[in-house]
Design a protein around this motif. Sequence first.
Motif, PDB file in Angstrom:
ATOM      1  N   CYS A 248       0.758  -1.187   0.152  1.00 43.09           N
ATOM      2  CA  CYS A 248      -0.194  -0.069  -0.070  1.00 43.09           C
ATOM      3  C   CYS A 248       0.800   1.196  -0.004  1.00 43.09           C
ATOM      4  CB  CYS A 248      -0.815   0.046   1.394  1.00 43.09           C
ATOM      5  SG  CYS A 248      -2.385  -1.061   1.101  1.00 43.09           S
ATOM      6  N   MET A 249       1.615   1.109   0.805  1.00 40.24           N
ATOM      7  CA  MET A 249       2.641   2.472   1.208  1.00 40.24           C
ATOM      8  C   MET A 249       3.464   2.736  -0.064  1.00 40.24           C
ATOM      9  SD  MET A 249       1.551   3.586   3.905  1.00 40.24           S
ATOM     10  CE  MET A 249       2.327   5.031   4.115  1.00 40.24           C
ATOM     11  N   ASP A 250       3.936   1.654  -0.988  1.00 41.81           N
ATOM     12  CA  ASP A 250       4.780   1.976  -2.253  1.00 41.81           C
ATOM     13  C   ASP A 250       3.897   1.766  -3.496  1.00 41.81           C
ATOM     14  OD1 ASP A 250       7.036   1.830  -0.805  1.00 41.81           O
ATOM     15  OD2 ASP A 250       7.317  -0.269  -1.237  1.00 41.81           O
ATOM     16  N   SER A 251       2.613   1.883  -3.171  1.00 41.10           N
ATOM     17  CA  SER A 251       1.585   2.028  -4.304  1.00 41.10           C
ATOM     18  C   SER A 251       1.341   3.295  -4.956  1.00 41.10           C
ATOM     19  CB  SER A 251       0.239   1.362  -4.077  1.00 41.10           C
ATOM     20  OG  SER A 251      -0.294   2.452  -3.297  1.00 41.10           O
ATOM     21  N   GLU A 252       1.003   3.143  -6.434  1.00 46.69           N
ATOM     22  CA  GLU A 252       0.786   4.184  -7.414  1.00 46.69           C
ATOM     23  C   GLU A 252      -0.624   5.092  -6.528  1.00 46.69           C
ATOM     24  OE1 GLU A 252       0.294   7.739  -9.425  1.00 46.69           O
ATOM     25  OE2 GLU A 252       2.015   6.394  -9.404  1.00 46.69           O
ATOM     26  N   ASP A 253      -1.411   4.078  -6.211  1.00 40.90           N
ATOM     27  CA  ASP A 253      -2.662   4.581  -5.552  1.00 40.90           C
ATOM     28  C   ASP A 253      -2.344   5.378  -4.414  1.00 40.90           C
ATOM     29  OD1 ASP A 253      -4.216   3.510  -7.457  1.00 40.90           O
ATOM     30  OD2 ASP A 253      -4.892   1.875  -5.964  1.00 40.90           O
ATOM     31  N   PHE A 254      -1.531   5.099  -3.502  1.00 39.32           N
ATOM     32  CA  PHE A 254      -1.141   5.964  -2.395  1.00 39.32           C
ATOM     33  C   PHE A 254      -0.605   7.521  -2.686  1.00 39.32           C
ATOM     34  CE2 PHE A 254       1.936   7.123   1.191  1.00 39.32           C
ATOM     35  CZ  PHE A 254       0.984   7.459   2.045  1.00 39.32           C
ATOM     36  N   ARG A 255       0.222   7.627  -3.975  1.00 43.49           N
ATOM     37  CA  ARG A 255       0.509   8.771  -4.394  1.00 43.49           C
ATOM     38  C   ARG A 255      -0.563   9.328  -5.157  1.00 43.49           C
ATOM     39  NH1 ARG A 255       5.082   5.373  -5.321  1.00 43.49           N
ATOM     40  NH2 ARG A 255       4.385   4.672  -7.249  1.00 43.49           N
ATOM     41  N   GLU A 256      -1.386   8.824  -5.741  1.00 48.55           N
ATOM     42  CA  GLU A 256      -2.652   9.395  -6.369  1.00 48.55           C
ATOM     43  C   GLU A 256      -3.617  10.044  -5.240  1.00 48.55           C
ATOM     44  OE1 GLU A 256      -6.002  10.320  -8.699  1.00 48.55           O
ATOM     45  OE2 GLU A 256      -3.986  10.511  -8.947  1.00 48.55           O
ATOM     46  N   GLY A 257      -3.770   9.223  -4.149  1.00 51.78           N
ATOM     47  CA  GLY A 257      -4.460   9.703  -2.845  1.00 51.78           C
ATOM     48  C   GLY A 257      -4.140  10.842  -2.375  1.00 51.78           C
ATOM     49  N   ARG A 258      -2.614  10.928  -2.210  1.00 51.97           N
ATOM     50  CA  ARG A 258      -2.365  12.461  -1.584  1.00 51.97           C
ATOM     51  C   ARG A 258      -2.465  13.221  -2.588  1.00 51.97           C
ATOM     52  NH1 ARG A 258       2.508   8.866  -0.866  1.00 51.97           N
ATOM     53  NH2 ARG A 258       3.683  10.235  -2.335  1.00 51.97           N
ATOM     54  N   ARG A 259      -2.156  13.336  -3.879  1.00 51.54           N
ATOM     55  CA  ARG A 259      -2.281  14.194  -4.939  1.00 51.54           C
ATOM     56  C   ARG A 259      -3.513  14.632  -4.925  1.00 51.54           C
ATOM     57  NH1 ARG A 259       1.404  10.989  -8.120  1.00 51.54           N
ATOM     58  NH2 ARG A 259      -0.453  10.168  -9.266  1.00 51.54           N
ATOM     59  N   PHE A 261      -5.813  14.577  -2.344  1.00 50.65           N
ATOM     60  CA  PHE A 261      -6.261  15.253  -1.368  1.00 50.65           C
ATOM     61  C   PHE A 261      -5.646  16.809  -1.485  1.00 50.65           C
ATOM     62  CE2 PHE A 261      -5.081  16.861   2.904  1.00 50.65           C
ATOM     63  CZ  PHE A 261      -6.463  16.768   3.546  1.00 50.65           C
ATOM     64  N   MET A 262      -4.434  17.107  -2.006  1.00 48.74           N
ATOM     65  CA  MET A 262      -3.833  18.267  -2.080  1.00 48.74           C
ATOM     66  C   MET A 262      -4.550  19.090  -3.047  1.00 48.74           C
ATOM     67  SD  MET A 262      -1.622  18.031   0.550  1.00 48.74           S
ATOM     68  CE  MET A 262      -0.823  19.888  -0.012  1.00 48.74           C
ATOM     69  N   GLU A 263      -5.260  18.433  -4.158  1.00 43.75           N
ATOM     70  CA  GLU A 263      -5.824  19.068  -5.330  1.00 43.75           C
ATOM     71  C   GLU A 263      -7.153  19.304  -5.037  1.00 43.75           C
ATOM     72  OE1 GLU A 263      -4.489  16.887  -8.758  1.00 43.75           O
ATOM     73  OE2 GLU A 263      -2.312  17.158  -8.292  1.00 43.75           O
ATOM     74  N   LYS A 264      -7.913  18.709  -3.808  1.00 42.46           N
ATOM     75  CA  LYS A 264      -9.328  18.823  -3.776  1.00 42.46           C
ATOM     76  C   LYS A 264      -9.916  18.344  -4.768  1.00 42.46           C
ATOM     77  CE  LYS A 264      -8.885  22.921  -0.709  1.00 42.46           C
ATOM     78  NZ  LYS A 264      -7.326  22.689  -0.280  1.00 42.46           N
ATOM     79  N   ARG A 265      -9.730  17.151  -5.174  1.00 40.43           N
ATOM     80  CA  ARG A 265     -10.517  16.264  -6.080  1.00 40.43           C
ATOM     81  C   ARG A 265     -10.748  14.985  -5.659  1.00 40.43           C
ATOM     82  NH1 ARG A 265      -6.934  13.122  -8.975  1.00 40.43           N
ATOM     83  NH2 ARG A 265      -4.744  13.593  -8.866  1.00 40.43           N
TER      84      ARG A 265
END
Length: 272
Positions: A248-259, A261-265
Amino acid sequence: MLDTPHKSKSYADGKILQEITGGIGVITFNNPDKRNAMSLAMWEGLGLALTELRDDPDVRVVILTGAGDKAFVSGADISQFEKERHNAQASEEYSRRSAAQRALLADYPKPTIACIRGFCLGGGMLVAMLADIRIAADDSQFGIPAAKLGIAYGYDGLKHLVSLVGPSWARLLMYTGMRIDASEALRIGLVERVLPDGELWNATMEIARAISHNAPLAIKAAKITIAQVLKDSGDRDMAAIKDIGIACMDSEDFREGRRAFMEKRKPQFQGR
């Protein structure tokens, strides 16, 4: 994801139906003339449908439901008992032939939801208890009439029953063969939600959509970890919990989730 069916199949001479709607797999027990009683062919068809949905990367969650408004699954098809379960040896063979399908559902890697209306009895209770989540109509009825038929309910079924309702309620249900209504089932923890019949399907789909829009790896991590929590401490696979956490922590999904959240989408998860 579209909410229109784009794949449909049938198994067991049409008594098991399968379709995919916007990332949600739906399996329907389609034997309404017998209140969706399960034959051995239906168990085997269920296994084929579950396997196909498991292996389809577009499917995020699977709903199990019964055709018509009379039953989810009313139990085993008793008309088959004289031929296939007439004594201990025959019953053992029946159990062996359906064991693979029960194990497949018990260890299913994707979230499963039982959408229950009408009768949910015997083997139908087993199917429902093997699902991750149970949502019921307010007119549904639950029970395990094994004591009234002179048969032993298997270890797997009783293990799940005890884990949901506790040993005392398991004893009451098993010793008496009594039926309970949806409100009682909700009170003792056998089901998670009860809704008016007319609202049941939309509410079930709403939950399935919420699951399908979340990160598949994070859901898999929760499913694996909860399954290990329920095991005795000496039998827990802590390495599996650690491995899925790292994934999970190394996944592209985790990066997408963070982005997102920051981009409010809303995030667009891919399961990798």
